[in-house]
Design a protein around this motif. Structure first.
Motif, PDB file in Angstrom:
ATOM      1  N   LEU A  30       4.263  -9.670 -33.791  1.00  0.00           N
ATOM      2  CA  LEU A  30       4.967 -10.407 -35.128  1.00  0.00           C
ATOM      3  C   LEU A  30       6.385  -9.423 -35.058  1.00  0.00           C
ATOM      4  CD1 LEU A  30       5.319 -11.007 -38.024  1.00  0.00           C
ATOM      5  CD2 LEU A  30       3.944  -9.027 -38.803  1.00  0.00           C
ATOM      6  N   ALA A  31       6.375  -8.353 -34.452  1.00  0.00           N
ATOM      7  CA  ALA A  31       7.638  -7.509 -34.532  1.00  0.00           C
ATOM      8  C   ALA A  31       8.768  -8.031 -33.406  1.00  0.00           C
ATOM      9  CB  ALA A  31       7.421  -5.960 -33.924  1.00  0.00           C
ATOM     10  N   LYS A  32       8.152  -8.595 -32.283  1.00  0.00           N
ATOM     11  CA  LYS A  32       9.078  -9.162 -31.420  1.00  0.00           C
ATOM     12  C   LYS A  32       9.409 -10.492 -31.976  1.00  0.00           C
ATOM     13  CE  LYS A  32       7.176  -7.275 -27.141  1.00  0.00           C
ATOM     14  NZ  LYS A  32       6.334  -7.872 -26.029  1.00  0.00           N
ATOM     15  N   ALA A  33       8.805 -11.173 -33.042  1.00  0.00           N
ATOM     16  CA  ALA A  33       8.896 -12.572 -33.339  1.00  0.00           C
ATOM     17  C   ALA A  33      10.051 -12.568 -34.399  1.00  0.00           C
ATOM     18  CB  ALA A  33       7.765 -13.224 -33.814  1.00  0.00           C
ATOM     19  N   CYS A  34      10.167 -11.470 -35.238  1.00  0.00           N
ATOM     20  CA  CYS A  34      11.043 -11.549 -36.625  1.00  0.00           C
ATOM     21  C   CYS A  34      11.859 -10.523 -36.714  1.00  0.00           C
ATOM     22  CB  CYS A  34      10.110 -11.932 -37.732  1.00  0.00           C
ATOM     23  SG  CYS A  34       9.021 -10.332 -38.147  1.00  0.00           S
ATOM     24  N   THR A  35      11.927  -9.281 -35.715  1.00  0.00           N
ATOM     25  CA  THR A  35      12.837  -8.402 -35.930  1.00  0.00           C
ATOM     26  C   THR A  35      13.808  -8.408 -34.404  1.00  0.00           C
ATOM     27  OG1 THR A  35      11.522  -6.755 -34.968  1.00  0.00           O
ATOM     28  CG2 THR A  35      11.148  -7.145 -37.309  1.00  0.00           C
ATOM     29  N   SER A  36      14.606  -7.339 -34.624  1.00  0.00           N
ATOM     30  CA  SER A  36      15.548  -7.060 -33.511  1.00  0.00           C
ATOM     31  C   SER A  36      15.385  -5.625 -32.894  1.00  0.00           C
ATOM     32  CB  SER A  36      17.233  -7.282 -33.881  1.00  0.00           C
ATOM     33  OG  SER A  36      17.414  -6.718 -34.815  1.00  0.00           O
ATOM     34  N   ARG A  37      14.615  -4.937 -33.698  1.00  0.00           N
ATOM     35  CA  ARG A  37      14.512  -3.440 -33.318  1.00  0.00           C
ATOM     36  C   ARG A  37      13.138  -2.827 -33.641  1.00  0.00           C
ATOM     37  NH1 ARG A  37      18.061   0.611 -37.017  1.00  0.00           N
ATOM     38  NH2 ARG A  37      16.858   2.618 -36.410  1.00  0.00           N
ATOM     39  N   THR A  38      12.323  -1.959 -32.985  1.00  0.00           N
ATOM     40  CA  THR A  38      11.236  -1.642 -33.348  1.00  0.00           C
ATOM     41  C   THR A  38      11.268  -0.019 -33.141  1.00  0.00           C
ATOM     42  OG1 THR A  38      10.453  -1.520 -30.861  1.00  0.00           O
ATOM     43  CG2 THR A  38       9.795  -3.490 -32.359  1.00  0.00           C
ATOM     44  N   VAL A  39      10.697   0.596 -34.453  1.00  0.00           N
ATOM     45  CA  VAL A  39      10.529   1.825 -34.613  1.00  0.00           C
ATOM     46  C   VAL A  39       8.965   2.357 -34.615  1.00  0.00           C
ATOM     47  CG1 VAL A  39      10.965   3.921 -35.933  1.00  0.00           C
ATOM     48  CG2 VAL A  39      12.704   2.108 -35.807  1.00  0.00           C
ATOM     49  N   GLU A  40       8.573   3.054 -33.586  1.00  0.00           N
ATOM     50  CA  GLU A  40       7.472   3.373 -33.373  1.00  0.00           C
ATOM     51  C   GLU A  40       7.070   4.777 -33.882  1.00  0.00           C
ATOM     52  OE1 GLU A  40       3.631   3.659 -29.829  1.00  0.00           O
ATOM     53  OE2 GLU A  40       5.915   3.547 -29.486  1.00  0.00           O
ATOM     54  N   LEU A  41       6.081   4.910 -34.702  1.00  0.00           N
ATOM     55  CA  LEU A  41       5.405   6.054 -35.184  1.00  0.00           C
ATOM     56  C   LEU A  41       4.052   6.695 -34.823  1.00  0.00           C
ATOM     57  CD1 LEU A  41       6.049   5.801 -39.250  1.00  0.00           C
ATOM     58  CD2 LEU A  41       6.891   7.487 -37.686  1.00  0.00           C
ATOM     59  N   VAL A  42       3.944   7.870 -34.497  1.00  0.00           N
ATOM     60  CA  VAL A  42       2.744   8.469 -33.736  1.00  0.00           C
ATOM     61  C   VAL A  42       2.451   9.780 -34.497  1.00  0.00           C
ATOM     62  CG1 VAL A  42       1.601   9.249 -31.671  1.00  0.00           C
ATOM     63  CG2 VAL A  42       3.045   7.189 -31.464  1.00  0.00           C
ATOM     64  N   ASP A  43       1.193   9.772 -35.182  1.00  0.00           N
ATOM     65  CA  ASP A  43       0.980  11.109 -35.950  1.00  0.00           C
ATOM     66  C   ASP A  43       2.321  11.638 -36.737  1.00  0.00           C
ATOM     67  OD1 ASP A  43      -1.394  11.106 -34.908  1.00  0.00           O
ATOM     68  OD2 ASP A  43      -0.787  12.132 -33.055  1.00  0.00           O
ATOM     69  N   GLY A  44       2.948  10.765 -37.473  1.00  0.00           N
ATOM     70  CA  GLY A  44       3.813  11.331 -38.204  1.00  0.00           C
ATOM     71  C   GLY A  44       5.313  11.381 -37.829  1.00  0.00           C
ATOM     72  N   HIS A  45       5.241  11.268 -36.489  1.00  0.00           N
ATOM     73  CA  HIS A  45       6.718  11.435 -35.830  1.00  0.00           C
ATOM     74  C   HIS A  45       7.142  10.005 -35.401  1.00  0.00           C
ATOM     75  CE1 HIS A  45       6.287  15.930 -35.674  1.00  0.00           C
ATOM     76  NE2 HIS A  45       5.101  15.820 -35.413  1.00  0.00           N
ATOM     77  N   ILE A  46       8.545   9.877 -35.299  1.00  0.00           N
ATOM     78  CA  ILE A  46       9.225   8.714 -34.772  1.00  0.00           C
ATOM     79  C   ILE A  46       9.307   8.965 -33.236  1.00  0.00           C
ATOM     80  CG2 ILE A  46      11.283   7.522 -34.630  1.00  0.00           C
ATOM     81  CD1 ILE A  46      11.647   7.793 -37.531  1.00  0.00           C
ATOM     82  N   VAL A  47       8.604   8.349 -32.489  1.00  0.00           N
ATOM     83  CA  VAL A  47       8.734   8.378 -31.026  1.00  0.00           C
ATOM     84  C   VAL A  47       9.722   7.718 -30.177  1.00  0.00           C
ATOM     85  CG1 VAL A  47       6.430   9.580 -30.948  1.00  0.00           C
ATOM     86  CG2 VAL A  47       6.718   7.227 -30.522  1.00  0.00           C
ATOM     87  N   THR A  48       9.723   6.461 -30.531  1.00  0.00           N
ATOM     88  CA  THR A  48      10.665   5.401 -29.915  1.00  0.00           C
ATOM     89  C   THR A  48      11.426   4.755 -31.145  1.00  0.00           C
ATOM     90  OG1 THR A  48       9.073   3.552 -29.733  1.00  0.00           O
ATOM     91  CG2 THR A  48       9.229   5.098 -27.857  1.00  0.00           C
ATOM     92  N   ASP A  49      12.773   4.126 -30.830  1.00  0.00           N
ATOM     93  CA  ASP A  49      13.479   3.268 -31.464  1.00  0.00           C
ATOM     94  C   ASP A  49      14.339   2.406 -30.451  1.00  0.00           C
ATOM     95  OD1 ASP A  49      15.479   2.359 -33.213  1.00  0.00           O
ATOM     96  OD2 ASP A  49      15.781   4.125 -34.281  1.00  0.00           O
ATOM     97  N   THR A  50      13.925   1.237 -30.377  1.00  0.00           N
ATOM     98  CA  THR A  50      14.186   0.280 -29.535  1.00  0.00           C
ATOM     99  C   THR A  50      14.472  -0.954 -29.715  1.00  0.00           C
ATOM    100  OG1 THR A  50      12.611   1.322 -28.312  1.00  0.00           O
ATOM    101  CG2 THR A  50      13.322  -0.405 -27.089  1.00  0.00           C
ATOM    102  N   ALA A  51      15.757  -1.533 -29.072  1.00  0.00           N
ATOM    103  CA  ALA A  51      16.011  -2.888 -29.304  1.00  0.00           C
ATOM    104  C   ALA A  51      15.065  -3.853 -28.870  1.00  0.00           C
ATOM    105  CB  ALA A  51      17.490  -3.365 -28.783  1.00  0.00           C
ATOM    106  N   VAL A  52      15.057  -5.097 -29.392  1.00  0.00           N
ATOM    107  CA  VAL A  52      13.864  -5.965 -28.956  1.00  0.00           C
ATOM    108  C   VAL A  52      14.734  -7.009 -28.148  1.00  0.00           C
ATOM    109  CG1 VAL A  52      12.668  -7.980 -29.631  1.00  0.00           C
ATOM    110  CG2 VAL A  52      12.421  -5.950 -31.158  1.00  0.00           C
ATOM    111  N   SER A  53      14.139  -7.276 -27.005  1.00  0.00           N
ATOM    112  CA  SER A  53      14.388  -8.202 -26.035  1.00  0.00           C
ATOM    113  C   SER A  53      14.006  -9.529 -26.010  1.00  0.00           C
ATOM    114  CB  SER A  53      14.732  -7.589 -24.564  1.00  0.00           C
ATOM    115  OG  SER A  53      13.185  -7.551 -24.323  1.00  0.00           O
ATOM    116  N   ARG A  54      14.688 -10.472 -26.267  1.00  0.00           N
ATOM    117  CA  ARG A  54      14.378 -11.872 -26.500  1.00  0.00           C
ATOM    118  C   ARG A  54      14.764 -12.664 -25.267  1.00  0.00           C
ATOM    119  NH1 ARG A  54      12.790 -12.284 -31.666  1.00  0.00           N
ATOM    120  NH2 ARG A  54      13.862 -10.877 -33.222  1.00  0.00           N
TER     121      ARG A  54
END
Length: 228
Positions: A204-228
């Motif tokens: 879903l994230a890849k289908a409708c957004t251009s950026r993903t932010v990943e949370l693990v145990d309350g911490h932001i661990v990645t902030d990545t542009a979506v490649s299409r």
């Protein structure tokens, strides 16, 4: 560069015992972006969404949305902020079953004090834009899941909010309906709507957004542009 719609700075939030739901989270979302907040259950996604929506307050740090310091708002101020600045879409639609589609959509305008004629015009515009005009007088129980979510999106956009928040918007839908809602969110963003989607679904994230932010145990661990 476009101005930020969302600015979180070193945000922390804890509940009772145990590790914090969020710890030192900083995030900027600019106008016109489409961002997915990813992570497993318990990662802090819902807490982050609630802080942005003004449904919860941080223990530390600042939350600014569209120029408003949301973390400083009281209950009444937070309600006004949500009416003016945030549209929300939920996993299970949260439509009022005893109201028609059109009446569900128009409801936020009544709470915001929009004039009746302007509200009717805006409702008609949203019904047509989202392809549900033929269901205007139907009740939600007669619609498919995908159609219900389109009604929910229309309701969220009624007051022209600068920010659309979607919490697991395809979680209760079958695959085809989920893909339809993903396309709708992508099209809304292409028209300039700032969108934040909270999900555990990478597809879903890849289908409708251009950026993903990943949370693990309350911490932001990645902030990545979506490649299409």
């Amino acid at each position: 560069m476009t101005s930020p719609v969302i600015e979180l700075r070193d945000v922390g939030r804890a509940y009772d015992e145990g590790p914090p739901a969020l710890s030192g989270a900083s995030l900027t979302v600019r106008a016109g972006e489409a961002v997915a907040i990813l992570g497993p259950s318990g990662s802090g996604k819902s807490t982050l969404l609630n802080l942005i929506a003004g449904l919860d307050r941080p223990d530390s740090g600042t939350v600014t949305v569209n120029g408003t310091r949301v973390d400083r708002l009281g209950e009444a101020g937070a309600a006004r902020y949500r009416r003016a600045s945030v549209g929300m879409v939920f996993q299970f639609f949260n439509l009022l079953e005893d109201l028609t589609v059109a009446d569900n959509i128009v409801l936020p305008s009544q709470l915001a004090g929009m004039g009746r004629a302007a509200a009717r015009r805006r409702t008609a515009e949203l019904l047509e834009t989202l392809g549900i005009d033929r269901h205007a007088n139907a009740y939600p129980g007669r619609l498919s899941g995908g159609q219900r979510q389109r009604v929910a999106v229309a309701r969220a956009l009624m007051n022209r909010p600068p920010l659309l928040l979607a919490d697991e918007p395809t979680g209760a839908l079958d695959r085809a309906s989920g893909e339809d809602v993903a396309r709708l969110l992508r099209d809304l963003n292409a028209d300039g709507q700032t969108v934040v989607v909270v999900t555990h679904d990478l597809e879903l994230a890849k289908a409708c957004t251009s950026r993903t932010v990943e949370l693990v145990d309350g911490h932001i661990v990645t902030d990545t542009a979506v490649s299409r």
